[in-house]
Design an enzyme around this catalytic site. Sequence first.
Site, PDB file in Angstrom:
ATOM      1  N   GLU A 200       8.380 -16.790  -0.482  1.00  0.00           N
ATOM      2  CA  GLU A 200       8.735 -15.527  -1.137  1.00  0.00           C
ATOM      3  C   GLU A 200       8.728 -14.329  -0.186  1.00  0.00           C
ATOM      4  OE1 GLU A 200       6.309 -15.007  -4.623  1.00  0.00           O
ATOM      5  OE2 GLU A 200       7.384 -16.557  -5.734  1.00  0.00           O
ATOM      6  N   GLU A 322       8.351 -23.637  -7.408  1.00  0.00           N
ATOM      7  CA  GLU A 322       7.518 -23.071  -8.467  1.00  0.00           C
ATOM      8  C   GLU A 322       8.413 -22.829  -9.672  1.00  0.00           C
ATOM      9  OE1 GLU A 322       5.328 -19.538  -7.575  1.00  0.00           O
ATOM     10  OE2 GLU A 322       4.691 -20.218  -5.589  1.00  0.00           O
TER      11      GLU A 322
END
Length: 735
Positions: A200, A322
Amino acid sequence: MRVKSVYKKLSVSFILVMLSASQEVNSQAKVSVNLNVKHVVGGISEFDRTKYITIHANQIENEWDGDNFTSDLRDHFLNGFDVYLGRDTGGITWNLNNMQEDASRPGFANPSNIISKGINTRNNYASKTHLHVYENRKSNHVVAAQLHPFWTGESQIATKGTGWELASPTATGEYMGRYFNEFYGGNGEPVPSWIEVINEPAYEALGGKKNFTNSLQEIADFHVEVADAIRVQNPNLKIGGYTAAFPDFETGDFQRWINRDKLFIDVAGEKMDFWSWHLYDFPVIGGKEDIRSGSNVEATFDMHDHYSMLKLGHKKPYVISEYGAQTHDFRNEGWSSYRDWLFVRAQNSLMMSFMERPEDIAMAIPFTIVKAEWGFNTDKNLPYPARLMRKANEPESYTGEWVYTDRVKFYDLWKNVKGTRIDTKSTDLDIQVDAYVDGNKGYLILNNLESEETEITLDVFEKYDSSITNILKRHLTLSSNNVVIEEETFSSSISTVQLGAGSTMILEYTFANSLTIDETSTEEKYYADSYLQPIVASQPILFAVNNVVKSATYGEAVLRLGLGRDHGKSLKPIVKVNNTEVVVPDDWRGYDQADKGRFFGTIEIPVSYDLLTTNNTVSVEFPDSSGHVSSVIMQVFNFSSDIRTLSVNDVTASDTKTLLISPNPVKDGMLNMTIPAKLKNPIASIYNVSGSLLIKQSMKHSQTSIPVNLFDKGVYLLVLQDGSKKIGESKFVIQ
């Protein structure tokens, strides 16, 4: 499609309301299953538990140990529920934070230190033989580098233990390549299957979820340089990125797409072996809901795949490292079963979309950590929410032995599912459906995207009439704000089920004999020659969908139309395929996206198989301006035979199937149907679209006619019964 329905924090009351325009009479959805028809996508037809039934964990983690309710938590969970290990972000990061700098090359990790630490790590693993039995549960494992200290751009942070900074993306990549060479293989852990460059990177650097002006250029360049440096050390690793936290392409009228995801494909696409995404529903965020499940996630995949085909000439697999739900409005509260419900609801809904594209999904990992004690908030005295385990006395106190949270009920529900994927069809896009056959077992999965309970009529067809000996119905739903799995057993066929709001049901069929699969439905997607076209009122947008292969006499097709438009704009354009207008449904998967900034979703439009040619033109025309057509894809199913129509000789008293009727449309006031000779007491009923019974009469065998000349023009449903047993049904039109 459902209208906006806010998730309530304290009490939830679900009311039976049928909203879908595509539902059958009596507001029932109908699900059809062909147990003898294999569904093949990209050469794949098997349910792969290693990529779907996973946890965000590694078997070497100490969190599996401790004061657990069971003496061996790894065995109880991984073997007991047949779960596979998904992702590790800790080891590669911890070791870099404690790695020595190369004295002769400032900003680079010391190769000798990497080698020595790697030897120690491998030897330590080799000595823990009780962990080796779980290596078969990590054949699809993912390893990711955390943002810090790997990131070398603005806001760089030094290594925690040794206090030096990486010199460049090349230094990052060199460390990662050497790390995988020295810490894995031989007597160590197996080499991971998928390497995420960094976790991220845009989350904190580029202005958050709503920003659409900041560029991903530095991050894309970083991925290219890191990937090149890794491959110098180890050319066999599969490398991907950019591990996007919010792939919200539509934000800023697709400027976020242009400045981020399109740019990443343009700059780094050729260097990536896979795309890495994080996908979450936000069911409770400031009292609102921002849901990705349903049409939004479909449009996200469609647009990304479409541009990949145009730019690169091929698609790449996805690692969804995720996914699930982020429960923002509960962040200052302790554990609750209802919060777990919000997660498993999203988990099931998103996974059903992943399962529809098995050739594209390399790995899908729900963000469920074993215990996550590293995330305990000491200031608020709150444990990390995304956990498999909790203390027995939570939420009252963080005490007691470790027991499962209700996230375990996802794994409990899915623990038996395996086998060959078979043909399924739902009349309601809000009822996701999939099914698998394994020997004498059949598994039918139903998931409800609606916020209301839905009654589903089941049409489970077994061509060779192997009798049902048992049906185990397992219904994961919400009861009094608690996640429950309701179980019921049947000894014979069932025709309807009640599927709870946002709930998932798995029907496990046991037959007297192994099922024969002797037909196929082969699915392929064909992408238009352009994408992301602006919408101007009353101006047709033209697309070419070429090189379509119709390899069979029979089949189906769906035009997948991605749309990004402001709320209030039309979502029902005039669509023509090869100059023939097709009916655009009023429904789409999931809710109306009212709390999102704008609508972004895929509209799925049935297209007659006979209408398709090798090269096709698609015309899309809206009555109003603004927004974009984000993607145009023709989804084609080639059948090995006419699997949608039942031959009269195949009908038995246990079949429920489409009936042979003629003509259709009816123009002369007389509907003809064929009554199978095997039926003892055939009864025909006709309903209108509101579900009202118009006529019911006993029938004779052989060709039979029913007068319908007194009925108005419109759509009707013919239902055939043998006494009280439903045999089949067919829609027909009176003109």
